[in-house]
Design an enzyme around this catalytic site. Structure first.
Site, PDB file in Angstrom:
ATOM      1  N   TYR A  53      27.019  56.384  30.513  1.00 31.67           N
ATOM      2  CA  TYR A  53      26.243  55.777  31.469  1.00 31.67           C
ATOM      3  C   TYR A  53      24.557  55.670  31.361  1.00 31.67           C
ATOM      4  O   TYR A  53      24.317  56.801  31.074  1.00 31.67           O
ATOM      5  CB  TYR A  53      26.881  55.710  32.720  1.00 31.67           C
ATOM      6  N   SER A 234      37.185  48.392  37.673  1.00 32.16           N
ATOM      7  CA  SER A 234      36.891  46.616  37.479  1.00 32.16           C
ATOM      8  C   SER A 234      37.867  45.792  38.396  1.00 32.16           C
ATOM      9  O   SER A 234      38.474  45.112  38.008  1.00 32.16           O
ATOM     10  CB  SER A 234      37.352  46.298  36.050  1.00 32.16           C
ATOM     11  N   LEU A 236      37.058  43.801  40.497  1.00 29.75           N
ATOM     12  CA  LEU A 236      36.619  42.275  40.454  1.00 29.75           C
ATOM     13  C   LEU A 236      36.370  41.778  39.268  1.00 29.75           C
ATOM     14  O   LEU A 236      35.921  40.692  38.950  1.00 29.75           O
ATOM     15  CB  LEU A 236      35.318  42.347  41.483  1.00 29.75           C
ATOM     16  N   PHE A 238      34.894  42.196  36.533  1.00 25.80           N
ATOM     17  CA  PHE A 238      33.416  42.080  36.033  1.00 25.80           C
ATOM     18  C   PHE A 238      32.890  40.839  36.660  1.00 25.80           C
ATOM     19  O   PHE A 238      31.944  40.132  36.107  1.00 25.80           O
ATOM     20  CB  PHE A 238      33.340  42.085  34.471  1.00 25.80           C
ATOM     21  N   LEU A 241      36.265  37.754  39.803  1.00 29.69           N
ATOM     22  CA  LEU A 241      37.120  37.680  40.927  1.00 29.69           C
ATOM     23  C   LEU A 241      36.074  37.490  42.045  1.00 29.69           C
ATOM     24  O   LEU A 241      36.627  37.707  43.269  1.00 29.69           O
ATOM     25  CB  LEU A 241      38.139  38.625  41.122  1.00 29.69           C
ATOM     26  N   THR A 242      34.929  37.395  41.985  1.00 29.81           N
ATOM     27  CA  THR A 242      34.195  37.064  43.159  1.00 29.81           C
ATOM     28  C   THR A 242      33.871  35.575  43.550  1.00 29.81           C
ATOM     29  O   THR A 242      33.297  35.435  44.566  1.00 29.81           O
ATOM     30  CB  THR A 242      32.605  37.687  42.875  1.00 29.81           C
ATOM     31  N   GLY A 243      34.200  34.731  42.478  1.00 23.57           N
ATOM     32  CA  GLY A 243      34.008  33.324  42.663  1.00 23.57           C
ATOM     33  C   GLY A 243      32.699  32.743  42.345  1.00 23.57           C
ATOM     34  O   GLY A 243      32.443  31.654  42.294  1.00 23.57           O
ATOM     35  N   LYS A 244      31.853  33.662  42.034  1.00 25.54           N
ATOM     36  CA  LYS A 244      30.602  33.014  41.495  1.00 25.54           C
ATOM     37  C   LYS A 244      30.418  32.448  40.207  1.00 25.54           C
ATOM     38  O   LYS A 244      29.383  31.762  39.868  1.00 25.54           O
ATOM     39  CB  LYS A 244      29.563  34.412  41.388  1.00 25.54           C
TER      40      LYS A 244
END
Length: 353
Positions: A53, A234, A236, A238, A241-244
């Protein structure tokens, strides 16, 4: 949140873990330290990182995340005793020659990587040391099929366990885990550990979310019977699944540019960037709204409340995201809603597998 034992070990972790792969790339050091402080203040005791990372991985940021965490710990006496710290040794090079000179992952590589991580983290011991991806060829990171013709393994699982055992005996690692593993891999690590009196894996860190429930096919039973805990990454998808990205796909001009999948072409080229993954995510996001929930609440509650998941790894880029994700801990999903989730999966399966 009540801490639980990972794989029957003496590691007691909160069911929410703070993932840190954005620290040093999307998240500046001061902001990363603020996120770490806030997570601990709200009761999270589990921090996960890795030698490779920040992500997307590049030579300039290799090891940066561990170094940021190390400086955070050094500036806060007593903090190290309050947290469970996890890191990972990278598997064979995946177009990242800066990680190590060789293309594989030898026993010596495991030891050298751990010692370098300890220096960057400014600690004497890593509580959970994980193999980031298998040394052998195995389907991972969006590969659907095992192909024996691609096998290039040079270091046996037994030899890997012996290297990890040397770190445990030296007091540099407390427990070991795997990541991006298969049922066979987990079983073989457990079998050889039992046969030779070597450290037993306590956890597997694999993707698990509404658009990738591949864990639910064989890994769930295997790890349940073996007593190996799932660390779900993960959750969400990436950001899907936030809707954005419900109005504009990540590659479109109108999409928010703060998310990794919109910001980095290398991420869009992976499993999370498949059109099928976005189509499925939009179905789940609408299902959430139909039930008076936000997409984030539905996606996280699905992981938080699953018997399969020991701890859900949250990757955030801001304090607002952190608090939003932690607040979702209180959400409960009715059996009827879970049935609707399964109905969508029946139709769309696991497009981000």
């Amino acid at each position: 949140m009540h801490p639980l034992s990972l794989g029957g070990s003496d590691l007691h972790v909160t069911p929410i873990c703070l993932g840190t792969m954005t620290f040093g790339e999307q998240v500046a050091e001061a902001d990363a330290h603020a996120i770490l402080d806030a997570a601990v203040e709200r009761g999270v005791n589990f921090i996960d990182t890795a030698e490779m990372y920040a992500v997307p991985a590049r030579e300039a940021t290799f090891g940066a995340t561990e170094a940021i965490i190390g400086r955070w710990l050094a500036a806060r006496p007593g903090m190290r005793q309050r947290i469970v710290l996890a890191s990972k040794v990278a598997g064979p090079a995946r177009n990242m020659p800066w990680i190590r000179a060789g293309s594989g992952m030898t026993a010596q590589d495991i030891v050298a990587s751990c010692e370098a991580s300890l220096r960057r983290l400014q600690t004497d011991v890593i509580d959970l040391y994980q193999i980031h991806w298998p040394e052998r060829h195995a389907p991972a990171f969006g590969q659907l099929y095992y192909d024996p013709a691609k096998e290039t393994s040079q270091t046996s699982i037994h030899a890997q366990l012996q290297a990890l055992d040397s770190l445990v005996r030296a007091g540099k690692v407390r427990h070991i885990g795997l990541s991006n593993e298969t049922p066979w891999g987990v079983l073989e690590f457990v079998r050889l550990a039992q046969q030779h009196g070597l450290p037993r894996v306590v956890s597997v860190q694999n993707p698990y979310c509404l658009v990738n429930r591949s864990w639910d096919n064989a890994m769930d039973e295997s790890c349940h019977r073996l007593g190996v805990s799932l660390l779900a990454y993960s959750p969400l998808g990436f950001g899907l699944l936030t809707g954005k990205y419900d109005q504009h796909a990540p590659h479109e001009a109108g999409a928010p540019q703060d998310g990794r999948i919109a910001r980095y072409e290398s991420v869009r080229a992976q499993r999370w960037g498949r059109p099928e993954a976005l189509a499925a995510a939009r179905r789940y996001n609408q299902l959430a709204r139909d039930h008076g929930l936000t997409p984030v609440q539905l996606a996280l509650a699905f992981c938080y409340r699953s018997w399969r998941v020991a701890s859900t790894i949250l990757g955030v880029t801001s304090l607002a995201q952190l608090h939003d994700d932690l607040d979702a801990w209180s959400v409960q999903l009715a059996p009827e809603l879970l049935a609707e989730i399964d109905a969508i999966r029946w139709q769309m399966r696991d497009p981000a597998q």
